[in-house]
Scaffold this active site. Structure first.
Site, PDB file in Angstrom:
ATOM      1  CG  LEU A 288      17.458 -16.810  14.987  1.00 16.29           C
ATOM      2  CD1 LEU A 288      17.962 -17.959  14.127  1.00 16.29           C
ATOM      3  CD2 LEU A 288      17.164 -15.593  14.124  1.00 16.29           C
ATOM      4  CG  ASP A 289      10.580 -15.153  16.548  1.00 16.28           C
ATOM      5  OD1 ASP A 289      11.005 -14.594  17.575  1.00 16.28           O
ATOM      6  OD2 ASP A 289       9.976 -14.557  15.638  1.00 16.28           O
ATOM      7  NE  ARG A 290       7.638 -22.988  18.684  1.00 13.15           N
ATOM      8  CZ  ARG A 290       6.364 -23.179  19.035  1.00 13.15           C
ATOM      9  NH1 ARG A 290       6.072 -23.667  20.226  1.00 13.15           N
ATOM     10  NH2 ARG A 290       5.381 -22.867  18.204  1.00 13.15           N
TER      11      ARG A 290
END
Length: 316
Positions: free
Chosen positions: A147-149
Site C-alpha cells: 500500500l502507498d505510504r
C-alpha cells in the site's frame, strides 16, 4: 521480490532511437531517481536487471533499438544486510501459523527503498516475527502486496516462503479481492462503473505514474457509489489489477481525484475538511487460505482521521 520468490518486474523500458548506444548503467541512472550508477551496477551483479528477459551481465552494454530493459528489484543485495528489526506498533487483524493480516497505519512505508531503510513495515515485521530474518537477502520478507505510504488499511504478510509464493500466485491470477474506500472530489454521476486504462511511469516525472500506452501495463478499477454529498462522493472500489498508484491515477483520469491527494489531485483541502493525507483506505479483503482452503474475509473500519471527516457531513 528477490530470487527466493516469483519476481514481478517493477519497471520496464523499451529502447527508442535516441537511446540506442547508451550504456545500460548510464541509461538506468537517467531513468531512476535516487539510484546511483554504483547501485545500478550492484543490481546488475545481483541479477536484478534484465535485457530481453535475460539477466544483464555488463553495466557497459550498449543498448539496441527495441531492447526491453527491466529492473526486478530496486534494492541492491548489499543494502538488505543493513535492514534491522525495529519494535514498531502493528495492528494485527488476523493471524495464524502461516500468515498475518495487518491494518497498516497511514504514514508507514511498507518496505525499504533507496534513502528509506528504517521505520518501515518490514523493520517492524522482522522484530515481531524473527523467522522472517532467515530471508537474509530479501528486503521484502513475507510481503505479498503493498500500500502507498499514506494509504491505510488491510495488508497480507506471509510467515513462510511457501505461503508467500502461493499468495503471490493468487494475486497474479486476480483471486485476491481488495476493496477500498475513497472520498473523491466532485459528484460522480454513474452509480457504478469500470475504469480500464493502462498505467505506466510518467516520462516527465519518473516518481509518478500516468495513463499511457508506452511501457505500461493494463489496469482495471471497478467503482460503486456509496454516498453522494454536496461537493464530494464516497466510492467503494475494487481492483482487478494492482498497479502502482492505480486507484489514484484512474480517479484523476475521470475527473474525480482522491480528496487530499498531493500528487494526482489538487492537494488542497477545501470546504472546511481537516485532513493531512489522501482519503484512501484498504477496506475489505477476501482470499483463500493457501493451506486450509478456508475463505478469509476481513474488514477494517475507517481510521479516526478519515472517520472524523465522515462524521461532519456539512463539510462534504
Amino acid at each position: 521480490m528477490d530470487n527466493q520468490a516469483p519476481t514481478t518486474p517493477v519497471e520496464t523500458w523499451t529502447i527508442q532511437d535516441e537511446q540506442v548506444g547508451t550504456r545500460l548503467d548510464r541509461f538506468l541512472a537517467s531513468q531512476v531517481e535516487n539510484l546511483s550508477r554504483s547501485a545500478i551496477q550492484q543490481l546488475i551483479a545481483d541479477g536484478s536487471v534484465e535485457i530481453n528477459q535475460k539477466p544483464a551481465t555488463k553495466p557497459g552494454y550498449a543498448l539496441r533499438l527495441n531492447d526491453q530493459v527491466r529492473i526486478l528489484n530496486f534494492i541492491p543485495s548489499s543494502a538488505a544486510k543493513d535492514i534491522v528489526p525495529q519494535d514498531l506498533p502493528l495492528d494485527v487483524v488476523y493471524e495464524d501459523a502461516d500468515l498475518v493480516v495487518l491494518n497498516k497505519a497511514s504514514g508507514m512505508v511498507v518496505h525499504p527503498a533507496p534513502g528509506h531503510y528504517d521505520d518501515t513495515l518490514v523493520n517492524a515485521l522482522l522484530a515481531r516475527y524473527p523467522e522472517l530474518r532467515d530471508h537474509k537477502e530479501d528486503v521484502r520478507p513475507g510481503i505479498v502486496h503493498r500500500l502507498d505510504r499514506d494509504t491505510s488499511g488491510l495488508l497480507i504478510v506471509a510467515k513462510n516462503l511457501q505461503t508467500q509464493v502461493a499468495l503471490i500466485e493468487q494475486m497474479k491470477d486476480h483471486r485476491i479481492e481488495k476493496r477500498y474506500l475513497a472520498l473523491v472530489e466532485g459528484i460522480v454521476s454513474l452509480d457504478r462503473g469500470t475504469i480500464e486504462a493502462p498505467v505506466g511511469r510518467d516520462p516527465r516525472n519518473r516518481q509518478q505514474m500516468t495513463i499511457t500506452s508506452v511501457d505500461s501495463r493494463d489496469a482495471t478499477t471497478h467503482f460503486k457509489v456509496k454516498e453522494r454529498f454536496n461537493h464530494h462522493t464516497l466510492l467503494l472500489l475494487q481492483l482487478e489489477t494492482g498497479r502502482t498508484h492505480q486507484i489514484r491515477v484512474h480517479l484523476k483520469a475521470i475527473g474525480h481525484p482522491v480528496v487530499g491527494d498531493p500528487i494526482y489531485g489538487t492537494g488542497r483541502i477545501r470546504f472546511g475538511i481537516t485532513l493531512q493525507r489522501q482519503f484512501l483506505h484498504a477496506y475489505q479483503l477476501r482470499f483463500i487460505h493457501p493451506h486450509s482452503g478456508e475463505v478469509i474475509e476481513l474488514e477494517a473500519p475507517l481510521p479516526p482521521d478519515l472517520q472524523s471527516v465522515m462524521d461532519d457531513p456539512k463539510h462534504l
